[in-house]
Design a protein around this motif. Structure first.
Motif, PDB file in Angstrom:
ATOM      1  N   VAL A 189       0.772  -1.420   0.041  1.00 26.73           N
ATOM      2  CA  VAL A 189      -0.039  -0.056   0.155  1.00 26.73           C
ATOM      3  C   VAL A 189       0.874   1.110   0.027  1.00 26.73           C
ATOM      4  O   VAL A 189       0.563   2.208  -0.714  1.00 26.73           O
ATOM      5  CB  VAL A 189      -0.876  -0.045   1.204  1.00 26.73           C
ATOM      6  N   GLN A 190       2.074   1.183   0.622  1.00 24.77           N
ATOM      7  CA  GLN A 190       2.978   2.340   0.747  1.00 24.77           C
ATOM      8  C   GLN A 190       3.630   2.664  -0.656  1.00 24.77           C
ATOM      9  O   GLN A 190       3.676   3.832  -1.059  1.00 24.77           O
ATOM     10  CB  GLN A 190       3.696   2.239   2.036  1.00 24.77           C
ATOM     11  N   ASP A 191       3.943   1.508  -0.982  1.00 22.82           N
ATOM     12  CA  ASP A 191       4.371   1.671  -2.513  1.00 22.82           C
ATOM     13  C   ASP A 191       3.430   2.213  -3.544  1.00 22.82           C
ATOM     14  O   ASP A 191       3.953   3.255  -4.537  1.00 22.82           O
ATOM     15  CB  ASP A 191       5.043   0.052  -2.932  1.00 22.82           C
ATOM     16  N   ILE A 192       2.262   1.875  -3.396  1.00 17.72           N
ATOM     17  CA  ILE A 192       1.362   2.465  -4.440  1.00 17.72           C
ATOM     18  C   ILE A 192       1.162   3.872  -4.172  1.00 17.72           C
ATOM     19  O   ILE A 192       1.098   4.566  -4.995  1.00 17.72           O
ATOM     20  CB  ILE A 192      -0.006   1.773  -4.064  1.00 17.72           C
ATOM     21  N   ALA A 193       1.233   4.277  -2.744  1.00 16.81           N
ATOM     22  CA  ALA A 193       0.953   5.678  -2.430  1.00 16.81           C
ATOM     23  C   ALA A 193       2.075   6.493  -3.130  1.00 16.81           C
ATOM     24  O   ALA A 193       1.818   7.836  -3.603  1.00 16.81           O
ATOM     25  CB  ALA A 193       0.973   5.813  -0.855  1.00 16.81           C
ATOM     26  N   THR A 194       3.217   5.937  -3.011  1.00 15.00           N
ATOM     27  CA  THR A 194       4.296   6.744  -3.801  1.00 15.00           C
ATOM     28  C   THR A 194       4.112   7.321  -5.075  1.00 15.00           C
ATOM     29  O   THR A 194       4.738   8.150  -5.842  1.00 15.00           O
ATOM     30  CB  THR A 194       5.776   6.083  -3.684  1.00 15.00           C
ATOM     31  N   LEU A 195       3.322   6.410  -5.962  1.00  9.82           N
ATOM     32  CA  LEU A 195       2.908   6.455  -7.271  1.00  9.82           C
ATOM     33  C   LEU A 195       2.197   7.863  -7.214  1.00  9.82           C
ATOM     34  O   LEU A 195       1.959   8.462  -8.477  1.00  9.82           O
ATOM     35  CB  LEU A 195       2.241   5.330  -8.081  1.00  9.82           C
ATOM     36  N   TYR A 196       1.440   8.239  -6.413  1.00 17.10           N
ATOM     37  CA  TYR A 196       0.568   9.221  -6.216  1.00 17.10           C
ATOM     38  C   TYR A 196       0.990  10.497  -5.425  1.00 17.10           C
ATOM     39  O   TYR A 196       0.217  11.173  -4.714  1.00 17.10           O
ATOM     40  CB  TYR A 196      -0.834   8.683  -5.818  1.00 17.10           C
ATOM     41  N   ALA A 197       2.504  10.474  -5.323  1.00 17.85           N
ATOM     42  CA  ALA A 197       3.070  11.619  -4.394  1.00 17.85           C
ATOM     43  C   ALA A 197       2.474  13.056  -4.602  1.00 17.85           C
ATOM     44  O   ALA A 197       2.307  13.705  -3.683  1.00 17.85           O
ATOM     45  CB  ALA A 197       4.633  11.545  -4.702  1.00 17.85           C
ATOM     46  N   PRO A 198       2.276  13.361  -6.029  1.00 16.81           N
ATOM     47  CA  PRO A 198       1.863  14.746  -6.362  1.00 16.81           C
ATOM     48  C   PRO A 198       0.472  14.989  -5.718  1.00 16.81           C
ATOM     49  O   PRO A 198       0.117  15.907  -5.134  1.00 16.81           O
ATOM     50  CB  PRO A 198       1.622  14.882  -7.841  1.00 16.81           C
ATOM     51  N   GLN A 199      -0.351  13.952  -5.875  1.00 15.90           N
ATOM     52  CA  GLN A 199      -1.789  14.075  -5.368  1.00 15.90           C
ATOM     53  C   GLN A 199      -1.752  14.224  -3.794  1.00 15.90           C
ATOM     54  O   GLN A 199      -2.438  14.856  -2.886  1.00 15.90           O
ATOM     55  CB  GLN A 199      -2.517  13.012  -5.754  1.00 15.90           C
ATOM     56  N   GLU A 200      -0.701  13.144  -3.119  1.00 22.30           N
ATOM     57  CA  GLU A 200      -0.578  13.480  -1.551  1.00 22.30           C
ATOM     58  C   GLU A 200      -0.028  14.507  -1.221  1.00 22.30           C
ATOM     59  O   GLU A 200      -0.468  15.009  -0.150  1.00 22.30           O
ATOM     60  CB  GLU A 200       0.294  12.248  -1.246  1.00 22.30           C
ATOM     61  N   ALA A 201       1.050  15.211  -2.080  1.00 22.82           N
ATOM     62  CA  ALA A 201       1.471  16.476  -1.373  1.00 22.82           C
ATOM     63  C   ALA A 201       0.407  17.721  -1.471  1.00 22.82           C
ATOM     64  O   ALA A 201       0.562  18.461  -0.894  1.00 22.82           O
ATOM     65  CB  ALA A 201       2.496  16.841  -2.476  1.00 22.82           C
ATOM     66  N   ALA A 202      -0.510  17.534  -2.597  1.00 19.62           N
ATOM     67  CA  ALA A 202      -1.353  18.453  -2.662  1.00 19.62           C
ATOM     68  C   ALA A 202      -2.634  18.151  -1.808  1.00 19.62           C
ATOM     69  O   ALA A 202      -3.814  19.206  -1.798  1.00 19.62           O
ATOM     70  CB  ALA A 202      -2.088  18.475  -4.192  1.00 19.62           C
TER      71      ALA A 202
END
Length: 356
Positions: A189-202
């Motif tokens: 799950v954490q690896d998948i979240a890194t693929l969406y780092a721009p969305q997480e940062a926003a």
């Protein structure tokens, strides 16, 4: 079983009239009609299938609109009791999962045939269009050459869309058996979240993975595909909101102080699932996307079931009663039973005794 299906304790059910039962009252008129149509000499009775709005959905959040939960299917049988007393017997079973499984098998057969019949001619069509453009482009006036090129591109693009659809159907029909090994789903799950780092940062995506989760028996590639699909769907659903928000959470499922599995939830603040879609959202071609095939959730469900888990969908409701988003809940309970598996209990285990 009756108490579970009707959603009421036995003390409330016993002695109540059929019309006053908490849930069978919804179809009481149809049950009475079935008895009225029954021949008095018929000892076999009657059988009907009824659909009811269910009471609740597993571990979904409390703020769920009950009107938007999946429909429950009951198989009801009725017969008159023998003897002088005027009485009748009604037996009812929850066959919702059986009906869903039958539809899944039917769609699997459709998918296999579709993939076989359509995929074969697609490549010749594409090659013919490309060859026609290559051979005739320099032999036609500019206007006709442009028309030929535009139509050839249309053919090639549409063939590509068909190939994508057929590939999805092929994946649905021939999903390989899961190769289960001890797996840290939190890392996936954490690896998948890194693929969406721009969305997480926003601030569009939030991640909540509990520490020390027990390992499960799972297929990393298949579960990665399932979680990716759920996150992608949630982000697409929320993207039209002024402040899109998607939450991805992985928590332990605890019972009697023991961690018995994991619960993965993906929620968004989009428009939610359209009315009437929840009960069949896992079937192919049941989708609210303009160009979607509806195969994404169908494949996700097959993956979760291959892992012995359950997946449930629901709409979230605000205090005003208006749908405020959607929630997908996945429960996995096949824990890796080995000494290296952390977090089997909610409290640290006692230290091992020193050797004698």
């Amino acid at each position: 079983g009756a108490a579970r299906i009707l959603g009421a304790g036995l003390t409330r059910i016993q002695g109540a009239a059929l019309d006053d039962l908490p849930r069978l009252g919804e179809v009481a008129l149809r049950i009475h009609e079935a008895f009225d149509a029954l021949d008095p000499s018929d000892e076999q009775g009657w059988q009907r299938q009824f659909s009811l709005n269910p009471i609740g959905v597993g571990d979904a959040p409390a703020a769920v609109d009950p009107r938007d939960r999946p429909v429950q299917t009951l198989l009801v049988r009725g017969a008159r009791l023998p003897g002088a007393q005027a009485g009748a017997l009604v037996v009812f079973d929850d066959v919702s999962e059986v009906v869903a499984a039958q539809r899944g098998l039917a769609w699997g057969e459709v998918a296999r045939r579709l993939a076989h019949e359509i995929k074969n001619p697609l490549t010749p069509i594409q090659l013919a269009a490309e060859r026609m453009q290559h051979k005739l482009a320099d032999k036609l006036p500019a206007a006709e050459a442009e028309l030929l090129a535009r139509n050839a591109r249309t053919i090639v693009d549409q063939v590509g869309s068909l190939k994508l659809m057929v590939d999805e159907f092929s994946d649905y029909a021939r999903l390989p058996a899961a190769q289960l090994t001890a797996l840290d789903l939190g890392e996936v799950v954490q690896d998948i979240a890194t693929l969406y780092a721009p969305q997480e940062a926003a601030g569009q995506l939030s991640l909540d993975v509990a520490p020390g989760l027990p390992r499960i028996m799972g297929d990393a590639s298949q579960l990665r595909r399932a979680v990716l699909n759920l996150v992608k769907n949630a982000l697409e659903s929320a993207e039209r909101q002024a402040q899109p928000r998607v939450s991805l959470a992985l928590q332990p499922r605890v019972r009697d102080g023991q961690r018995t599995g994991l619960i993965l939830t993906v929620t968004d603040n989009g428009p939610g699932f359209p009315p009437g879609m929840l009960e069949r959202a896992f079937e192919p071609y049941v989708t609210h996307k303009p160009r979607g095939t509806g195969l994404g959730l169908a494949i996700v469900k097959k993956i979760i079931e291959e892992h012995g888990g359950r997946i449930e969908l629901s709409n979230l409701a605000a205090e005003s009663g208006i749908i405020s988003g959607a929630c997908v809940s996945v429960r996995l309970s096949k824990l890796a039973k080995n000494e290296e598996n952390p977090g089997f209990t909610t409290t640290p285990s006692a230290p091992a005794s020193p050797p004698a």
